[in-house]
Design a protein around this motif. Structure first.
Motif, PDB file in Angstrom:
ATOM      1  N   GLY A   1      26.276  67.627  52.583  1.00 27.92           N
ATOM      2  CA  GLY A   1      27.607  68.198  52.664  1.00 27.92           C
ATOM      3  C   GLY A   1      28.006  69.026  51.457  1.00 27.92           C
ATOM      4  O   GLY A   1      28.997  69.750  51.500  1.00 27.92           O
ATOM      5  N   PHE A   2      27.242  68.955  50.395  1.00 28.88           N
ATOM      6  CA  PHE A   2      27.541  69.728  49.196  1.00 28.88           C
ATOM      7  C   PHE A   2      26.707  71.004  49.187  1.00 28.88           C
ATOM      8  O   PHE A   2      25.628  71.064  49.752  1.00 28.88           O
ATOM      9  N   GLU A   3      27.190  72.022  48.515  1.00 30.08           N
ATOM     10  CA  GLU A   3      26.590  73.345  48.607  1.00 30.08           C
ATOM     11  C   GLU A   3      25.635  73.715  47.477  1.00 30.08           C
ATOM     12  O   GLU A   3      24.934  74.694  47.585  1.00 30.08           O
ATOM     13  N   ASP A   4      25.604  72.979  46.375  1.00 32.19           N
ATOM     14  CA  ASP A   4      24.794  73.424  45.244  1.00 32.19           C
ATOM     15  C   ASP A   4      23.308  73.108  45.443  1.00 32.19           C
ATOM     16  O   ASP A   4      22.916  72.352  46.311  1.00 32.19           O
ATOM     17  N   SER A   5      22.479  73.727  44.610  1.00 33.85           N
ATOM     18  CA  SER A   5      21.026  73.590  44.765  1.00 33.85           C
ATOM     19  C   SER A   5      20.535  72.204  44.380  1.00 33.85           C
ATOM     20  O   SER A   5      19.516  71.740  44.893  1.00 33.85           O
ATOM     21  N   ILE A   6      21.248  71.528  43.488  1.00 36.84           N
ATOM     22  CA  ILE A   6      20.851  70.171  43.107  1.00 36.84           C
ATOM     23  C   ILE A   6      20.979  69.236  44.304  1.00 36.84           C
ATOM     24  O   ILE A   6      20.096  68.419  44.554  1.00 36.84           O
ATOM     25  N   SER A   7      22.045  69.374  45.064  1.00 33.90           N
ATOM     26  CA  SER A   7      22.223  68.501  46.220  1.00 33.90           C
ATOM     27  C   SER A   7      21.199  68.812  47.306  1.00 33.90           C
ATOM     28  O   SER A   7      20.807  67.919  48.053  1.00 33.90           O
ATOM     29  N   GLN A   8      20.739  70.059  47.395  1.00 32.22           N
ATOM     30  CA  GLN A   8      19.700  70.390  48.374  1.00 32.22           C
ATOM     31  C   GLN A   8      18.392  69.706  48.008  1.00 32.22           C
ATOM     32  O   GLN A   8      17.702  69.159  48.878  1.00 32.22           O
ATOM     33  N   ARG A   9      18.043  69.718  46.722  1.00 31.02           N
ATOM     34  CA  ARG A   9      16.824  69.024  46.287  1.00 31.02           C
ATOM     35  C   ARG A   9      16.961  67.522  46.475  1.00 31.02           C
ATOM     36  O   ARG A   9      16.027  66.859  46.913  1.00 31.02           O
ATOM     37  N   LEU A  10      18.139  66.989  46.146  1.00 28.75           N
ATOM     38  CA  LEU A  10      18.384  65.557  46.324  1.00 28.75           C
ATOM     39  C   LEU A  10      18.296  65.182  47.798  1.00 28.75           C
ATOM     40  O   LEU A  10      17.693  64.168  48.158  1.00 28.75           O
ATOM     41  N   SER A  11      18.864  66.003  48.650  1.00 24.04           N
ATOM     42  CA  SER A  11      18.816  65.747  50.085  1.00 24.04           C
ATOM     43  C   SER A  11      17.382  65.747  50.593  1.00 24.04           C
ATOM     44  O   SER A  11      16.989  64.878  51.385  1.00 24.04           O
ATOM     45  N   ASN A  12      16.575  66.705  50.136  1.00 26.93           N
ATOM     46  CA  ASN A  12      15.171  66.747  50.547  1.00 26.93           C
ATOM     47  C   ASN A  12      14.420  65.512  50.058  1.00 26.93           C
ATOM     48  O   ASN A  12      13.612  64.938  50.800  1.00 26.93           O
ATOM     49  N   ASN A  13      14.669  65.094  48.825  1.00 22.02           N
ATOM     50  CA  ASN A  13      14.016  63.894  48.302  1.00 22.02           C
ATOM     51  C   ASN A  13      14.439  62.650  49.069  1.00 22.02           C
ATOM     52  O   ASN A  13      13.610  61.783  49.364  1.00 22.02           O
ATOM     53  N   LEU A  14      15.720  62.553  49.385  1.00 23.87           N
ATOM     54  CA  LEU A  14      16.196  61.391  50.135  1.00 23.87           C
ATOM     55  C   LEU A  14      15.594  61.347  51.536  1.00 23.87           C
ATOM     56  O   LEU A  14      15.224  60.284  52.033  1.00 23.87           O
ATOM     57  N   MET A  15      15.480  62.488  52.177  1.00 26.33           N
ATOM     58  CA  MET A  15      14.882  62.519  53.508  1.00 26.33           C
ATOM     59  C   MET A  15      13.391  62.181  53.437  1.00 26.33           C
ATOM     60  O   MET A  15      12.841  61.544  54.323  1.00 26.33           O
ATOM     61  N   ARG A  16      12.734  62.598  52.362  1.00 29.55           N
ATOM     62  CA  ARG A  16      11.320  62.238  52.179  1.00 29.55           C
ATOM     63  C   ARG A  16      11.183  60.722  52.012  1.00 29.55           C
ATOM     64  O   ARG A  16      10.306  60.098  52.609  1.00 29.55           O
ATOM     65  N   TRP A  17      12.071  60.118  51.216  1.00 29.82           N
ATOM     66  CA  TRP A  17      12.047  58.673  51.032  1.00 29.82           C
ATOM     67  C   TRP A  17      12.366  57.949  52.333  1.00 29.82           C
ATOM     68  O   TRP A  17      11.817  56.881  52.616  1.00 29.82           O
ATOM     69  N   ARG A  18      13.240  58.528  53.147  1.00 32.63           N
ATOM     70  CA  ARG A  18      13.563  57.914  54.441  1.00 32.63           C
ATOM     71  C   ARG A  18      12.319  57.830  55.310  1.00 32.63           C
ATOM     72  O   ARG A  18      12.039  56.791  55.917  1.00 32.63           O
TER      73      ARG A  18
END
Length: 69
Positions: free
Chosen positions: A33-50
């Motif tokens: 839900g956040f727009e910055d590039s840090i949250s995109q990387r965090l989101s990708n890492n979280l989905m990988r961990w999922r």
């Protein structure tokens, strides 16, 4: 003796990994839900961990099936 321990621990491990999957999924959705590039990387890492945690949970479920849980 070892089979009894496995039959006791596997449901607990399955439950914990399923909770971890749900937590990673929820955190990943929130971070999307956040727009910055840090949250995109965090989101990708979280989905990988999922995905990794789902694989672990499925492995525990298959193992519990084979030991007769």
């Amino acid at each position: 003796m070892a089979m009894e321990v496995m039959q006791l621990l596997l449901p607990i491990l399955i439950g914990l990994t399923m909770l971890a999957v749900a937590g990673a999924l929820l955190a990943g959705i929130i971070s999307m839900g956040f727009e910055d590039s840090i949250s995109q990387r965090l989101s990708n890492n979280l989905m990988r961990w999922r995905v990794i945690l789902q694989g672990i949970a499925i492995t525990f479920m298959i193992l519990s099936f084979f030991i007769g849980f």
